[in-house]
Design an enzyme around this catalytic site. Sequence first.
Site, PDB file in Angstrom:
ATOM      1  N   CYS A   2     -14.091  -9.455   3.167  1.00 38.70           N
ATOM      2  CA  CYS A   2     -13.982 -10.403   2.074  1.00 38.70           C
ATOM      3  C   CYS A   2     -15.129 -11.410   2.168  1.00 38.70           C
ATOM      4  CB  CYS A   2     -12.689 -11.194   2.056  1.00 38.70           C
ATOM      5  SG  CYS A   2     -11.227 -10.175   1.989  1.00 38.70           S
ATOM      6  N   ARG A  27     -19.278  -7.231   2.006  1.00 39.80           N
ATOM      7  CA  ARG A  27     -18.103  -7.585   2.803  1.00 39.80           C
ATOM      8  C   ARG A  27     -16.808  -7.018   2.228  1.00 39.80           C
ATOM      9  NH1 ARG A  27     -19.310 -11.737   6.299  1.00 39.80           N
ATOM     10  NH2 ARG A  27     -17.118 -12.221   6.513  1.00 39.80           N
ATOM     11  N   TRP A  75     -11.830  -7.293   0.343  1.00 43.34           N
ATOM     12  CA  TRP A  75     -11.560  -6.024   1.024  1.00 43.34           C
ATOM     13  C   TRP A  75     -10.083  -6.108   1.398  1.00 43.34           C
ATOM     14  CZ3 TRP A  75      -9.875  -4.232   5.813  1.00 43.34           C
ATOM     15  CH2 TRP A  75     -10.121  -2.882   6.081  1.00 43.34           C
ATOM     16  N   ASN A 101     -10.706 -15.544   3.598  1.00 38.62           N
ATOM     17  CA  ASN A 101     -11.186 -14.364   4.323  1.00 38.62           C
ATOM     18  C   ASN A 101     -10.501 -14.402   5.685  1.00 38.62           C
ATOM     19  OD1 ASN A 101     -14.273 -13.903   6.157  1.00 38.62           O
ATOM     20  ND2 ASN A 101     -12.691 -12.418   5.736  1.00 38.62           N
ATOM     21  N   GLY A 102      -9.802 -13.326   6.024  1.00 38.67           N
ATOM     22  CA  GLY A 102      -9.105 -13.311   7.315  1.00 38.67           C
ATOM     23  C   GLY A 102      -7.705 -12.751   7.141  1.00 38.67           C
ATOM     24  N   GLU A 485     -23.532   9.423  15.609  1.00 35.59           N
ATOM     25  CA  GLU A 485     -24.030   8.511  14.580  1.00 35.59           C
ATOM     26  C   GLU A 485     -24.423   9.276  13.308  1.00 35.59           C
ATOM     27  OE1 GLU A 485     -23.820   5.512  13.996  1.00 35.59           O
ATOM     28  OE2 GLU A 485     -25.422   5.077  12.583  1.00 35.59           O
ATOM     29  N   LYS A 489     -22.734   8.598   9.673  1.00 35.15           N
ATOM     30  CA  LYS A 489     -23.506   8.241   8.470  1.00 35.15           C
ATOM     31  C   LYS A 489     -23.067   9.118   7.302  1.00 35.15           C
ATOM     32  CE  LYS A 489     -24.736   5.182   9.019  1.00 35.15           C
ATOM     33  NZ  LYS A 489     -24.481   4.505  10.222  1.00 35.15           N
ATOM     34  N   GLU A 492     -19.445   8.285   6.127  1.00 33.77           N
ATOM     35  CA  GLU A 492     -19.327   6.978   5.477  1.00 33.77           C
ATOM     36  C   GLU A 492     -19.748   7.018   4.019  1.00 33.77           C
ATOM     37  OE1 GLU A 492     -20.195   3.389   8.592  1.00 33.77           O
ATOM     38  OE2 GLU A 492     -21.859   4.730   8.225  1.00 33.77           O
ATOM     39  N   HIS A 508     -15.587  24.481  23.589  1.00 34.22           N
ATOM     40  CA  HIS A 508     -14.208  24.155  23.976  1.00 34.22           C
ATOM     41  C   HIS A 508     -13.372  23.756  22.768  1.00 34.22           C
ATOM     42  CE1 HIS A 508     -15.338  24.532  28.140  1.00 34.22           C
ATOM     43  NE2 HIS A 508     -16.355  23.711  27.932  1.00 34.22           N
ATOM     44  N   LYS A 607     -18.906  -4.040   5.282  1.00 29.69           N
ATOM     45  CA  LYS A 607     -19.947  -4.132   6.296  1.00 29.69           C
ATOM     46  C   LYS A 607     -19.547  -5.020   7.460  1.00 29.69           C
ATOM     47  CE  LYS A 607     -24.738  -4.028   6.913  1.00 29.69           C
ATOM     48  NZ  LYS A 607     -24.620  -2.701   7.513  1.00 29.69           N
TER      49      LYS A 607
HETATM   50  C1  G6P Z   1     -18.223  -1.778   9.998  1.00 34.56           C
HETATM   51  C2  G6P Z   1     -19.526  -1.354   9.362  1.00 34.56           C
HETATM   52  C3  G6P Z   1     -20.329  -0.516  10.352  1.00 34.56           C
HETATM   53  C4  G6P Z   1     -20.538  -1.290  11.644  1.00 34.56           C
HETATM   54  C5  G6P Z   1     -19.215  -1.768  12.241  1.00 34.56           C
HETATM   55  C6  G6P Z   1     -19.446  -2.750  13.369  1.00 34.56           C
HETATM   56  O1  G6P Z   1     -17.411  -0.689  10.191  1.00 34.56           O
HETATM   57  O2  G6P Z   1     -19.281  -0.615   8.182  1.00 34.56           O
HETATM   58  O3  G6P Z   1     -21.587  -0.191   9.786  1.00 34.56           O
HETATM   59  O4  G6P Z   1     -21.188  -0.471  12.567  1.00 34.56           O
HETATM   60  O5  G6P Z   1     -18.456  -2.457  11.243  1.00 34.56           O
HETATM   61  O6  G6P Z   1     -20.065  -3.896  12.844  1.00 34.56           O
HETATM   62  P1  G6P Z   1     -20.988  -4.881  13.644  1.00 34.56           P
HETATM   63  O7  G6P Z   1     -21.432  -5.876  12.614  1.00 34.56           O
HETATM   64  O8  G6P Z   1     -20.146  -5.498  14.712  1.00 34.56           O
HETATM   65  O9  G6P Z   1     -22.120  -4.116  14.207  1.00 34.56           O
END
Ligand code: G6P
Length: 612
Positions: A2, A27, A75, A101-102, A485, A489, A492, A508, A607
């Site tokens: 948020c 956010r 969010w 927010n929270g 990773e 990607k 996501e 396995h 994010k």
């Molecule tokens: C969210 C974002 C990711 C990020 C993760 C950790 O899930 O979508 O892209 O890697 O949070 O965030 P940070 O800001 O702590 O790296």
Amino acid sequence: MCGIVGYIGNSQCFPVLIKGLHRLEYRGYDSAGVAILNQNNELNLYKTRGKVADLENFCQSKEIAGSIGIAHTRWATHGEPNDINAHPHMSADGNIAIVHNGTIENYNVLKQALTKHGCEFKSETDTEVLVQLIQYVKETNNCTLIEAVTEALSQVVGAYAIAVVDRDTPDTIIAARKSSPLVIGIGEDATYLASDATPIIDYTDKVVYLNDDEIAIIKKNEPLRVITSDNEPSNIDIKTLKLSVSQLEKGGYPHFMLKEIFEQTSTIEDSIRGRVVNNHIQLSGVNENSEKFASADRIIIVACGTSWHAGLIGKRLLQDIARVPVEVEYASEFRYSNPVITSRDIVIAISQSGETADTLAAISLAKEKGAFVYGICNVVGSSIARATDSGTYIHVGPEIGVASTKAFTGQVTVLTMLALAIGQLRKTVTPDTLVRVTSAIEMLPALIKETLGLNKAIEKLSNTYTYVHNFLYLGRGYNYPSALEGALKLKEISYIHAEGYPAAEMKHGPIALIDHELPTVVIAPMDELHDKIISNIQQVKARGGSVIAIVTKGDKAIKEIADHVLEIPKIPECLSPIIVSIPLQLLAYHIAVKKGCNVDMPRNLAKSVTVE
Ligand code: G6P
């Protein structure tokens, strides 16, 4: 999660609020809303499900005049993303509006108590409970808004950054924070507030980061006042932002994600600047705490998401180069695992945003247990940067695309330098290695530029794989985390299910999935395990699977067996995750674009995850 924005001043607030919400959409983007106090002391509230652009459309024929307002992009945590659950929320008498927010963890208890007193609730949110509580306290104690907010917050368990306006005090915004970020911008004739500095930078570079348990009283044309929850005046520490508006724009790219992928030549240069000197690493955070780093028994890395993947690479780097035992934990697991930590441990917290709630909680646990906590963050002045004992910024500039790209390569670059710096201190790194790796670090911007030359080929390749349902990513050693990773990607932003696996573990389990419908991305640069990974590719091919291989330029052996090869320049093994991440990012990007997905704002994600 948020984003909140507020404005109080002499101009119209709506454009400032909307522009600010757009900046904070990373956010969360489930719903958006504004509350504006106008000259006639009317409190106009508009909110809608969807993105900030939907709110703008919704407000087109509405009464939006006014120079005091608060706004929110959501969010969803409590209650589905719909119009009613959207913020701002109003007190039942329609006088007080709040954005939050929270998470209010004890909202149910508070709600039940308020219901007994006759309160009725429109939404399913925890936030509405807070605004009703503020109204209730204000009425029953016959007190001011600031007293009511202070009292209500003392009853709240959880995390919050809030902004509150009240028709009874039409020249004031009250803001407060606990565990969720809040920045106040001090302009010439206006005061701004927001979840981060990006909505503020267009108007002023003077900001105050609110601390936990602080409450700000922001009055029109009056100096900012900040008090603690015990009603003691707080020190106001005005900082100057080093952020430019152009960093927050797409700069001609169709998406922030693509811009951020292409920016990596210069962002890596920024991460390195001043830190590699005559084939030596200079990290002030390490130099200033050399005793700690020289004598630590163990390093524990805590992080979430992509930052956790960087942490896995960091483990290899620190073990290989600095010869320190390293553990890597998901921050969310670490905090509830009753971990054994001593004052001889160093905890490294990695976070792009510097606001991730689980990582913050892991840091406070580690500090409680006496560990020295080192931060690797991107956002300067963020909560994690402030909560850690020392640290190194990655300096890659604002990352706006929700899928992390340039922050990941910045984190791995900093972790490499950190491992070398600790290796220097502990004398575990040979002069040869130091020269070889530092020289390669200095080459990274040029090597990334060369690797970005794969863009067109990957765009073409993505046509073949747009509509598959599953992907497997395999890597070994330093590039096992790269496989995780790469898969993350793709998941996501394209919503294609993808799994990352250590290549040798494939036999396995995941090997059972392989058929002509399951493509496998194999990360196979020339390294110690090159021959082994060739066998893994053979195993996939033998079962009818197609293989996209990321290989070192000139690798004939893999070219002969893989369906597609993406060639990257030669690089020392320990730096290869940085280079291989470029084709992995581009592949995910192009597949998602072909599928018509919103790559900068993928569904359900945010994010900055400031809730548990
Ligand atoms: C969210 C974002 C990711 C990020 C993760 C950790 O899930 O979508 O892209 O890697 O949070 O965030 P940070 O800001 O702590 O790296």
